[in-house]
Scaffold this motif. Structure first.
Motif: not given
Length: 115
Positions: A12-32
């Motif tokens: 991305v160029q300076p001044g731009g935007s990105l959105r990173l995602s992290c998909a979780a599985s195998g554990f109780t996500f809401s507790s972490y």
């Protein structure tokens, strides 16, 4: 089997935007507590942002006002919205899940900020 899979990185160029995602599985996500870290070439891995199970957020001074961490417990996903990107934000970005003595890491996604 625990998995954390990051996506959304890129060039991305300076001044731009990105959105990173992290998909979780195998554990109780809401507790972490979920966090984003980054590691630039030749530098130590550093904390970028974290979000508790209750939604409290914390940011590194270098990204305050530009980055926003959020989580969707229904989708088992944590996000990092990155705006006003700078060349010094270039790094591999990792997500981490932590609860007491348990800690899991993703494989990382490359973010490059360059014109």
């Amino acid at each position: 089997q625990v998995q954390l899979v990051e996506s959304g990185g890129g060039l991305v160029q300076p001044g731009g935007s990105l959105r990173l995602s992290c998909a979780a599985s195998g554990f109780t996500f809401s507790s972490y507590v979920m966090s984003w870290y980054r590691q630039a070439p030749g530098k130590q891995r550093e904390l970028v942002a974290s979000i508790t199970t209750g939604g409290t957020t914390n940011y590194a001074d270098s990204v305050k006002g530009r980055f926003t961490i959020s989580r969707d417990n229904a989708k088992n996903t944590v996000y990092l919205q990155m705006n006003s990107l700078k060349p010094e934000d270039t790094a591999v970005y990792y997500c981490k899940a932590r609860r007491m003595a348990y800690e899991y890491w993703g494989q990382g996604t490359q973010v490059t900020v360059s014109s």
